[in-house]
Design a protein around this motif. Structure first.
Motif, PDB file in Angstrom:
ATOM      1  N   SER A  83       0.813  -1.213   0.000  1.00 32.63           N
ATOM      2  CA  SER A  83       0.000   0.000   0.000  1.00 32.63           C
ATOM      3  C   SER A  83       0.848   1.267   0.000  1.00 32.63           C
ATOM      4  O   SER A  83       0.337   2.356  -0.261  1.00 32.63           O
ATOM      5  CB  SER A  83      -0.926   0.009   1.218  1.00 32.63           C
ATOM      6  OG  SER A  83      -0.192   0.127   2.420  1.00 32.63           O
ATOM      7  N   ALA A  84       2.130   1.138   0.333  1.00 32.95           N
ATOM      8  CA  ALA A  84       3.088   2.254   0.260  1.00 32.95           C
ATOM      9  C   ALA A  84       4.333   1.721  -0.432  1.00 32.95           C
ATOM     10  O   ALA A  84       5.367   1.496   0.205  1.00 32.95           O
ATOM     11  CB  ALA A  84       3.397   2.794   1.645  1.00 32.95           C
ATOM     12  N   THR A 111       1.092   8.981   7.039  1.00 30.80           N
ATOM     13  CA  THR A 111       0.788   8.765   5.623  1.00 30.80           C
ATOM     14  C   THR A 111      -0.647   8.308   5.394  1.00 30.80           C
ATOM     15  O   THR A 111      -1.092   8.234   4.257  1.00 30.80           O
ATOM     16  CB  THR A 111       1.752   7.719   5.031  1.00 30.80           C
ATOM     17  OG1 THR A 111       1.592   6.483   5.748  1.00 30.80           O
ATOM     18  CG2 THR A 111       3.186   8.187   5.131  1.00 30.80           C
ATOM     19  N   MET A 112      -1.383   7.980   6.470  1.00 27.87           N
ATOM     20  CA  MET A 112      -2.751   7.478   6.348  1.00 27.87           C
ATOM     21  C   MET A 112      -3.686   8.372   7.151  1.00 27.87           C
ATOM     22  O   MET A 112      -3.389   8.748   8.281  1.00 27.87           O
ATOM     23  CB  MET A 112      -2.838   6.030   6.857  1.00 27.87           C
ATOM     24  CG  MET A 112      -1.880   5.084   6.155  1.00 27.87           C
ATOM     25  SD  MET A 112      -1.845   3.443   6.933  1.00 27.87           S
ATOM     26  CE  MET A 112      -0.499   2.672   6.034  1.00 27.87           C
ATOM     27  N   ASP A 113      -4.824   8.723   6.555  1.00 29.70           N
ATOM     28  CA  ASP A 113      -5.743   9.676   7.174  1.00 29.70           C
ATOM     29  C   ASP A 113      -6.685   9.046   8.186  1.00 29.70           C
ATOM     30  O   ASP A 113      -7.010   9.651   9.204  1.00 29.70           O
ATOM     31  CB  ASP A 113      -6.578  10.376   6.092  1.00 29.70           C
ATOM     32  CG  ASP A 113      -5.715  11.227   5.175  1.00 29.70           C
ATOM     33  OD1 ASP A 113      -4.689  11.745   5.647  1.00 29.70           O
ATOM     34  OD2 ASP A 113      -6.070  11.349   3.985  1.00 29.70           O
ATOM     35  N   LEU A 114      -7.172   7.836   7.902  1.00 25.49           N
ATOM     36  CA  LEU A 114      -8.204   7.232   8.730  1.00 25.49           C
ATOM     37  C   LEU A 114      -7.772   5.877   9.258  1.00 25.49           C
ATOM     38  O   LEU A 114      -7.096   5.111   8.555  1.00 25.49           O
ATOM     39  CB  LEU A 114      -9.510   7.079   7.938  1.00 25.49           C
ATOM     40  CG  LEU A 114     -10.206   8.374   7.496  1.00 25.49           C
ATOM     41  CD1 LEU A 114     -11.421   8.047   6.644  1.00 25.49           C
ATOM     42  CD2 LEU A 114     -10.617   9.207   8.704  1.00 25.49           C
ATOM     43  N   PHE A 115      -8.179   5.601  10.492  1.00 33.92           N
ATOM     44  CA  PHE A 115      -7.954   4.300  11.113  1.00 33.92           C
ATOM     45  C   PHE A 115      -9.322   3.720  11.443  1.00 33.92           C
ATOM     46  O   PHE A 115     -10.179   4.410  12.003  1.00 33.92           O
ATOM     47  CB  PHE A 115      -7.116   4.449  12.373  1.00 33.92           C
ATOM     48  CG  PHE A 115      -6.731   3.141  13.007  1.00 33.92           C
ATOM     49  CD1 PHE A 115      -5.795   2.324  12.407  1.00 33.92           C
ATOM     50  CD2 PHE A 115      -7.303   2.723  14.193  1.00 33.92           C
ATOM     51  CE1 PHE A 115      -5.429   1.125  12.975  1.00 33.92           C
ATOM     52  CE2 PHE A 115      -6.949   1.521  14.772  1.00 33.92           C
ATOM     53  CZ  PHE A 115      -6.009   0.719  14.153  1.00 33.92           C
ATOM     54  N   SER A 139      -4.950  11.477  13.202  1.00 43.21           N
ATOM     55  CA  SER A 139      -4.271  12.447  14.065  1.00 43.21           C
ATOM     56  C   SER A 139      -4.274  12.024  15.528  1.00 43.21           C
ATOM     57  O   SER A 139      -3.444  12.480  16.316  1.00 43.21           O
ATOM     58  CB  SER A 139      -4.934  13.818  13.920  1.00 43.21           C
ATOM     59  OG  SER A 139      -6.300  13.765  14.319  1.00 43.21           O
ATOM     60  N   TYR A 140      -5.230  11.154  15.908  1.00 41.85           N
ATOM     61  CA  TYR A 140      -5.248  10.668  17.282  1.00 41.85           C
ATOM     62  C   TYR A 140      -3.948   9.943  17.650  1.00 41.85           C
ATOM     63  O   TYR A 140      -3.586   9.838  18.823  1.00 41.85           O
ATOM     64  CB  TYR A 140      -6.426   9.719  17.503  1.00 41.85           C
ATOM     65  CG  TYR A 140      -7.761  10.401  17.706  1.00 41.85           C
ATOM     66  CD1 TYR A 140      -8.064  11.022  18.907  1.00 41.85           C
ATOM     67  CD2 TYR A 140      -8.719  10.422  16.700  1.00 41.85           C
ATOM     68  CE1 TYR A 140      -9.284  11.648  19.110  1.00 41.85           C
ATOM     69  CE2 TYR A 140      -9.949  11.045  16.888  1.00 41.85           C
ATOM     70  CZ  TYR A 140     -10.227  11.658  18.088  1.00 41.85           C
ATOM     71  OH  TYR A 140     -11.436  12.272  18.279  1.00 41.85           O
ATOM     72  N   PHE A 141      -3.267   9.386  16.662  1.00 41.70           N
ATOM     73  CA  PHE A 141      -2.093   8.561  16.920  1.00 41.70           C
ATOM     74  C   PHE A 141      -0.788   9.273  16.589  1.00 41.70           C
ATOM     75  O   PHE A 141       0.280   8.685  16.747  1.00 41.70           O
ATOM     76  CB  PHE A 141      -2.184   7.259  16.121  1.00 41.70           C
ATOM     77  CG  PHE A 141      -3.395   6.440  16.446  1.00 41.70           C
ATOM     78  CD1 PHE A 141      -3.427   5.653  17.574  1.00 41.70           C
ATOM     79  CD2 PHE A 141      -4.520   6.483  15.636  1.00 41.70           C
ATOM     80  CE1 PHE A 141      -4.548   4.910  17.890  1.00 41.70           C
ATOM     81  CE2 PHE A 141      -5.645   5.740  15.940  1.00 41.70           C
ATOM     82  CZ  PHE A 141      -5.667   4.957  17.072  1.00 41.70           C
ATOM     83  N   GLN A 142      -0.875  10.503  16.106  1.00 43.27           N
ATOM     84  CA  GLN A 142       0.349  11.234  15.829  1.00 43.27           C
ATOM     85  C   GLN A 142       1.055  11.598  17.126  1.00 43.27           C
ATOM     86  O   GLN A 142       0.421  11.870  18.148  1.00 43.27           O
ATOM     87  CB  GLN A 142       0.026  12.488  15.017  1.00 43.27           C
ATOM     88  CG  GLN A 142      -0.383  12.190  13.579  1.00 43.27           C
ATOM     89  CD  GLN A 142      -0.693  13.439  12.784  1.00 43.27           C
ATOM     90  OE1 GLN A 142      -0.830  14.522  13.338  1.00 43.27           O
ATOM     91  NE2 GLN A 142      -0.804  13.295  11.465  1.00 43.27           N
ATOM     92  N   LEU A 149       1.880   0.780  15.471  1.00 48.74           N
ATOM     93  CA  LEU A 149       2.038   2.123  14.905  1.00 48.74           C
ATOM     94  C   LEU A 149       3.405   2.272  14.276  1.00 48.74           C
ATOM     95  O   LEU A 149       4.415   1.791  14.818  1.00 48.74           O
ATOM     96  CB  LEU A 149       1.864   3.181  15.997  1.00 48.74           C
ATOM     97  CG  LEU A 149       0.478   3.285  16.654  1.00 48.74           C
ATOM     98  CD1 LEU A 149       0.454   4.445  17.626  1.00 48.74           C
ATOM     99  CD2 LEU A 149      -0.611   3.451  15.600  1.00 48.74           C
ATOM    100  N   LEU A 150       3.425   2.936  13.159  1.00 50.35           N
ATOM    101  CA  LEU A 150       4.665   3.209  12.430  1.00 50.35           C
ATOM    102  C   LEU A 150       4.767   4.713  12.242  1.00 50.35           C
ATOM    103  O   LEU A 150       4.247   5.269  11.275  1.00 50.35           O
ATOM    104  CB  LEU A 150       4.664   2.501  11.073  1.00 50.35           C
ATOM    105  CG  LEU A 150       4.388   0.992  11.096  1.00 50.35           C
ATOM    106  CD1 LEU A 150       4.285   0.452   9.688  1.00 50.35           C
ATOM    107  CD2 LEU A 150       5.477   0.271  11.873  1.00 50.35           C
ATOM    108  N   ASN A 151       5.384   5.378  13.189  1.00 47.22           N
ATOM    109  CA  ASN A 151       5.531   6.842  13.107  1.00 47.22           C
ATOM    110  C   ASN A 151       6.932   7.222  12.637  1.00 47.22           C
ATOM    111  O   ASN A 151       7.882   6.510  12.876  1.00 47.22           O
ATOM    112  CB  ASN A 151       5.259   7.486  14.465  1.00 47.22           C
ATOM    113  CG  ASN A 151       3.782   7.809  14.632  1.00 47.22           C
ATOM    114  OD1 ASN A 151       3.103   8.106  13.657  1.00 47.22           O
ATOM    115  ND2 ASN A 151       3.296   7.731  15.857  1.00 47.22           N
TER     116      ASN A 151
END
Length: 687
Positions: free
Chosen positions: A39-40, A602-606, A652-655, A685-687
């Protein structure tokens, strides 16, 4: 003489040359690891703490491992076993490991430039219920790495959905490692460990955690009243990667062939003892064994998920020991055992002495739990509409050790010979009524019985698993009683009965509607009179199980001749009864997250998928670190409907959170204010 001396010298040289070289073992760690994400396709994931393998076309993930060729020892390799630490899996996946056909760089590899594979594939079967280390023999692959080119391996998935593997960035206690047994070249010294930049340690025969565990065993097994000692070749320790209750459990120590690891404690009896255990080992060779006072009670091997064990302890001090032991070769699975939720109840004797000439004292024992129960019976049987009373020699109580539904059930009280324990409630009929029950007792002597209005309906004894019972209640108020009773001697099994998932029995809401049709008929004989008829009807309907209709009819007649008046009234009364039953069981399951792993940059929605059996008015997701520190409480907007649903939240909750594995659970509240939680799951999570 010279010839004899020459022969002696030659014979001595032969003996020295023929002396066997001792086998050695080395544990080495990856020099590089990463994973590729379809996906990336141009994204490099070389610095993440957890790698992913996925087979959810078009989403595909592949993980890569590479060990340094210089770390593979010289000599004859006799075995090589790869260990990978699985943090999460979905779909009971089967992994496929193959050697890479070309070289790759941890910091450059992407899905678009990942290498191909070559050679035979090595399989590894995972279980969604067991996390931790899994192992697979890779001797031929390791030999090729040493003798030819070392391009590492690729991990793919043949069946299943996804698995998460801890990477070398997660730390030495979690990362993959390779254990190689070998025969060193003659003259090679193997008695002094050497440490390289890739954390190669050679040789070592006992693998131990690099840091002292911070989670104590009493906390891990959910019983702070116990004190444990450890022994064997490695100590048991508390961990949070795999558990039955409370997010942690005790795990056997890291051992190798022909070694053991045990933990031991003492408890007072008489009284019941229960615990859950699990194992992942070489089937029929490496065992997790339980002992009471040195006598083996049971043992398990292979892949066994969390299983309840129940015992009755004798009076006095009892020594309990759990031992994980290995035979002389082969490591499979996580190569360890786990124990969780150790609970015991000490029966305090109440002595009623019988004095004779010989001063014989016969004590009568009344067993009671050492702590007051914290789960109410309505909650335990999943029916808050009912109120319960207890009686007999000991009260029933809610517990979470054994259940049919919802993780808890009602259990009969602790009693002894010639005693009984009952719980009782009332329910309004008519209507259906059902429940599940189970018993563990002396067959044909100690019984769990069910009564309606004092009349016995059924009874069970011996070892009977969860069984559905269904009845039809008569109109009016019904008294329901469950009684566990013992005869004059002998205790077998858990010596109790359980009841769970009581459905029905609430007071229904009755809505009655009626339709009345009045048809007056008049007939007159004789000379036609002049008549005035005024019909007046008054209808009164009471919406209960009985109804009353009062009809008043008034007729005024003026006639000049004799006549006969006949009035016929036809009344049709059609009641319609609508019964609103008690709500069914409240259940929340089928929780899935997507995408997982998730990169909020890189992803908007979870997203979350779920299945809930009632209408809900709120939903929250709580996210924790691996040490169970709450870091996010996310309120989610849903349509509130029962059934399967999907909800999404902003990435954004996970940023701002570090890369790694996090725990979460979902909590929902129905329209009546009852709450339900899902099982704990993991997010990567992959930040």
């Amino acid at each position: 003489m010279a010839g004899k001396r020459l022969f002696a010298v030659f014979f001595l040289l032969v003996l020295r040359m023929a002396a066997p070289v001792s086998a050695a073992v080395v544990t080495i760690y990856p020099a590089a690891d990463t994973y590729a994400d379809s996906s990336a396709p141009d994204t490099n994931n070389g610095a993440v703490a957890a790698m992913s393998v996925a087979n959810m076309a078009p989403l595909m993930h592949y993980s890569f491992l590479k060990f340094s060729q210089n770390d593979i020892p010289d000599g004859t390799l006799t075995s090589a076993v790869l260990y990978v630490n699985i943090g999460f899996s979905m779909g009971n996946p089967s992994l496929s490991l193959q050697a890479c056909a070309s070289d790759w760089d941890e910091n450059l590899l992407t899905y678009n430039n990942m290498p191909g594979v070559t050679g035979a594939a090595y399989g590894m079967a995972l279980s969604d219920t067991i996390t931790g280390y899994y192992s697979v023999p890779v001797l031929n692959m390791a030999q090729n790495w040493k003798n030819t080119a070392d391009y590492g391996l690729r991990i793919g998935m043949t069946t299943g959905m996804q698995a998460v593997i801890y990477s070398r960035e997660s730390g030495i206690s979690l990362e993959p490692y390779l254990v190689i047994n070998y025969i060193p070249l003659p003259g090679t010294k193997t008695n002094t460990p050497t440490i390289t930049m890739t954390r190669t340690v050679s040789p070592t025969f006992t693998v131990t955690p690099t840091a002292a565990p911070t989670l104590g065993i009493p906390e891990a097994v959910d019983n702070l009243s116990l004190t444990f000692t450890c022994g064997g070749n490695a100590s048991w320790y508390g961990q949070t990667l795999y558990s039955y209750s409370g997010g942690d459990s005790a795990r056997s120590g890291f051992i190798t062939d022909s070694q053991t690891s045990y933990m031991e404690t003492t408890v007072n009896g008489p009284g019941p003892l229960t615990f859950y255990w699990s194992v992942s080992s070489e089937s029929n060779y490496d065992y997790l064994t339980f002992y009471i006072n040195g006598v083996m009670q049971n043992r398990i091997s292979g892949t066994v998920g969390w299983t309840l064990q129940t015992y009755t302890l004798a009076a006095g001090v009892n020594t309990l020991r759990w031992t994980y032991s290995k035979d002389y070769s082969v490591s499979m699975g996580s190569d360890c055992g786990w124990v969780d939720l150790v609970q015991q109840s000490y029966a305090t004797p109440t002595q009623t002495p019988t004095i004779s000439a010989t001063r014989t004292v016969t004590p009568t024992f009344t067993a009671s739990p050492t702590q007051a129960p914290t789960i109410g019976i309505p909650e335990a049987v999943d029916n808050y509409a009912l109120s319960f009373t207890n009686g007999g020699n000991a009260p029933w109580y809610g517990q979470s050790l054994y259940s049919y539904f919802g993780g808890d059930a009602a259990r009969s009280g602790f009693i002894t010979d010639n005693q009984n324990s009952y719980m009782e409630t009332t329910a309004t009929g008519p209507g259906p009524f059902s429940f599940y029950w189970s018993v563990s007792s002396e067959p044909n002597f100690d019984y769990l019985r069910f009564y309606i209005n004092g009349v016995q309906q059924n009874q069970i004894s011996g070892n009977v698993g969860w069984t559905l019972q269904t009845y039809t209640l008569a109109a009016g108020l019904n008294t329901l009683r469950w009684t566990y009773s013992k005869d004059y001697s002998v205790s077998v099994g858990s010596d109790c009965g359980w009841v769970d998932l009581i459905t029905g029995g609430g007071t229904p809401t009755i809505i009655m509607t009626s339709t009345m049709t009045l048809t007056p008929t008049m007939s007159i004989t004789g000379t036609p009179p002049t008549a005035t008829i005024t019909p007046t009807a008054t209808i009164t309907v009471t919406a209960t199980k009985t109804r009353t209709a009062t009809i008043t009819f008034t007729a005024t007649i003026t006639r000049t001749a004799s006549s006969t008046l006949t009035v016929s009234i036809t009344s049709t009364f059609s009641p319609t009864v609508t019964v609103t039953p008690m709500p069914g069981p409240f259940e929340l399951n089928g929780i899935l997250t997507f995408p997982n792993p998730f990169n909020p940059n890189t992803m908007d929605l979870f997203g979350f998928k779920y299945n809930v059996t009632r209408q809900i008015r709120s939903m929250n997701v709580k996210v924790y670190t691996v040490s169970f520190k709450l870091i996010r409480n996310i309120e989610i907007t849903t349509d509130g409907n029962a059934g399967k649903g999907t909800a999404t939240v902003s990435g954004s909750y996970f940023q701002g959170l570090a890369s790694g594995i996090y725990y979460y659970y979902m909590e929902v509240e129905d329209t009546q204010g009852n709450k339900k939680r899902s099982k704990i799951s993991t997010i990567v999570l992959l930040n």
